[in-house]
Design an enzyme around this catalytic site. Structure first.
Site, short mmCIF file in Angstrom:
data_model
loop_
_atom_site.label_atom_id
_atom_site.label_comp_id
_atom_site.label_asym_id
_atom_site.label_seq_id
_atom_site.Cartn_x
_atom_site.Cartn_y
_atom_site.Cartn_z
N ARG A 1 -1.63 -12.09 1.85
CA ARG A 1 -0.47 -10.94 1.96
C ARG A 1 -0.17 -10.94 3.53
O ARG A 1 -1.08 -10.39 4.21
CB ARG A 1 -0.80 -9.61 1.23
CG ARG A 1 0.20 -8.59 1.59
CD ARG A 1 -0.39 -7.07 1.26
NE ARG A 1 0.76 -6.15 1.76
CZ ARG A 1 0.48 -5.17 2.14
NH1 ARG A 1 -0.88 -4.80 2.66
NH2 ARG A 1 1.31 -4.31 2.41
N HIS B 1 6.70 -3.96 7.15
CA HIS B 1 5.42 -3.33 7.56
C HIS B 1 5.55 -2.78 8.97
O HIS B 1 5.07 -3.05 10.02
CB HIS B 1 4.36 -4.38 7.55
CG HIS B 1 2.97 -3.70 7.32
ND1 HIS B 1 2.16 -4.16 6.70
CD2 HIS B 1 2.40 -3.06 8.35
CE1 HIS B 1 0.90 -3.52 6.83
NE2 HIS B 1 0.97 -2.69 7.68
N GLU C 1 -4.23 -3.40 -0.02
CA GLU C 1 -5.16 -3.02 1.04
C GLU C 1 -6.53 -2.37 0.85
O GLU C 1 -6.20 -1.36 -0.16
CB GLU C 1 -4.35 -2.33 2.16
CG GLU C 1 -3.50 -3.03 2.95
CD GLU C 1 -2.83 -2.33 4.13
OE1 GLU C 1 -3.54 -1.54 4.77
OE2 GLU C 1 -1.44 -2.52 4.34
N GLU D 1 4.09 1.07 2.46
CA GLU D 1 3.71 2.55 2.77
C GLU D 1 4.87 3.51 3.62
O GLU D 1 4.51 3.89 4.81
CB GLU D 1 2.44 2.48 3.81
CG GLU D 1 1.27 2.03 2.87
CD GLU D 1 -0.01 2.05 3.92
OE1 GLU D 1 0.04 2.66 5.29
OE2 GLU D 1 -1.16 1.76 3.31
#
Ligand SMILES: CO[C@H](O)c1c[n+]2c([nH]1)[C@H](O)[C@@H](O)[C@H](O)[C@H]2CO
Length: 448
Positions: free
Chosen positions: A78, A122, A352, A167
């Site tokens: 990933r 990200h 994660e 996130e």
């Protein structure tokens, strides 16, 4: 562990990283600047003045790093794409050299039987878009979707697993409320707006994928289960607020069509009544959800802690990592089971999970012994398996992280890698946790 563990036959074992944390060469080959280059350049923002100009030099060493994944027997990897390598201005002209780098990486992975799992965002927003308001500008949903389409058209088919965001909570809480992460804002109204625009952008990109793509797309969220410090109504209410703010805020609008009611309670007039049409967009059906799990928190009511009015309660009989997170594997099981109970059976990946501990220097035997990380990994495997036994549709696990890397505003001071990186020499050394993980992958958990 008291009985042999067996994971599903096709369980996907891999590792995870992100572009700005490992690649280095952020402006190479026509790439544009990101908000993280800007943030690192401001003295005091990042510990020891660290930055991502070199990091793990993965941009140049990706073949070496894929070879290490092969050595560990990984089935998947990933990673995230740097938006400003692809679109240096965040929108408009495509930088072919940026696409070419990721094409080379993807082909190297595929040639070695490793499935690429791509995260579109990200945290490294193109600086040029931040100049236009970034996540505060409602147009960003279209900017993000245009960027996503470039990648879908270039890589879908070689890439069969896409995640829109990593996130959104951290992007919002760190970048817009507390200012601890790029772009470093501290504004309650901005935090609410950025969070909602992130979710609009997510939904818009998923909708575009249904036109462009043929495989699977999802989102990656961090979940930190909240446990009350006492059964007092005040602490129970604090726990509910904390869970709504960090966990349910992002999954409820996707799966339940509305934000948690606590959002108004927390943000007050900074939380408007969002347009109903936005929820049609945000609520696009997903093929999977990625869960990032590191720790839990035990919380109590604390009126002085704005805006949540919640304070964490440190646990006396617990182990804490270098980032101050309690080692609590049961929280991983609880998180996965709670997802199933609240949102149903959408396939899950742990995208994660890992721990930062101080790693002693290389021992005489040339190895890096990391017993605390080994212990955590073992315990988390048990937690994963417990969730599977409770019926969770868990498809895979990506350990965070493949390499020691730039831990955002903590710089290189915190090491999460199962592979040690000497940032002076760029030498990679497998830690004991890497050797254990290789055994877990090879035996599909039976070695535990
Ligand atoms: C709030 O913790 C999050 O779950 C979280 C932990 N982590 C993350 N999110 C990020 O996705 C990674 O880039 C970090 O390197 C990693 C380790 O800190």
């Amino acid at each position: 562990m008291n009985k042999a563990i067996q994971f599903p036959a096709n369980f996907l074992w891999g590792s995870a990283t992100s572009a700005y944390q490992i690649e280095g060469s952020p402006l190479a080959d026509g790439a544009g600047a990101s908000i993280w280059q800007r943030f690192c350049a401001v003295p005091g923002n990042v510990r020891d003045g660290d930055h991502g100009d070199i990091a793990c030099d993965h941009y140049n060493r990706y073949k070496e790093d894929v070879a290490l994944m092969v050595k560990l027997g990984l089935k998947a990897y990933r990673f995230s794409v740097s938006w400003s390598r692809i679109l240096p201005q965040g929108r408009g002209a495509v930088n072919q050299a940026g696409l070419d780098f990721y094409s080379r990486l993807i082909d190297e992975l595929l040639a070695n039987g490793i499935e690429p799992m791509v995260t579109l965002y990200h945290w490294d927003l193109p600086a040029a878009l931040d100049d236009r308001g970034g996540w505060l500008n409602p147009d960003i949903a279209d900017w993000f979707t245009d960027y996503a389409r470039v990648l879908f058209r270039a890589f879908d088919g070689r890439v069969k697993s896409w995640a829109t965001l990593n996130e959104p909570w951290v992007v919002t809480d760190g970048g817009y409320l507390h200012g601890t992460l790029a772009p470093g804002h501290r504004n309650l109204h901005e935090a609410a707006l950025a969070s909602h625009n992130l979710m609009r952008a997510h939904g818009s990109a998923v909708k575009a994928y249904r036109e462009e793509g043929k495989y699977q797309i999802g989102i990656v969220v961090n979940i930190e289960p909240k446990y009350p410090a006492s059964q007092s109504q005040a602490d129970l209410d604090a726990t509910r607020r904390a869970d709504a703010y960090m966990n349910r805020q992002y999954l409820d609008p996707i799966f339940l069509g509305a934000y948690p009611p606590e959002m108004k309670e927390i943000f007050g007039e900074a939380w408007p009544d969002w347009p109903a049409a936005d929820f049609d967009l945000i609520g696009q059906k997903l093929d999977f959800v990625g869960i990032n799990y590191y720790t839990r928190s035990v919380v109590r009511h604390e009126p002085a802690h704005w805006p949540l009015r919640v304070a964490p309660v440190r646990q006396t009989q617990a182990t804490y990592t270098e980032t101050g997170w309690e080692v609590f594997p049961q929280g991983l099981t609880d998180t996965l089971v709670n997802f199933k109970q609240r949102y149903g059976d959408t396939p899950l990946y742990v995208m994660e999970n890992g721990s930062a501990f101080y790693d002693p220097p290389q021992a005489e035997d040339g190895r890096v012994h990391d017993p605390l990380r080994v212990s955590c990994l073992r315990k988390n495997m048990g937690a994963l398996h417990a969730a599977l036994e409770l019926g969770v549709d868990l498809r895979g696990y990506m350990v965070w992280s493949l390499l020691d890397n730039l831990e955002w505003s903590l710089g290189f001071s915190k090491r999460f890698g199962i592979i040690h990186v000497n940032f002076e020499t760029q030498q990679r050394t497998l830690k004991d946790s890497a050797l254990l993980y290789a055994d877990i992958v090879a035996s599909n958990g039976a070695c535990l």
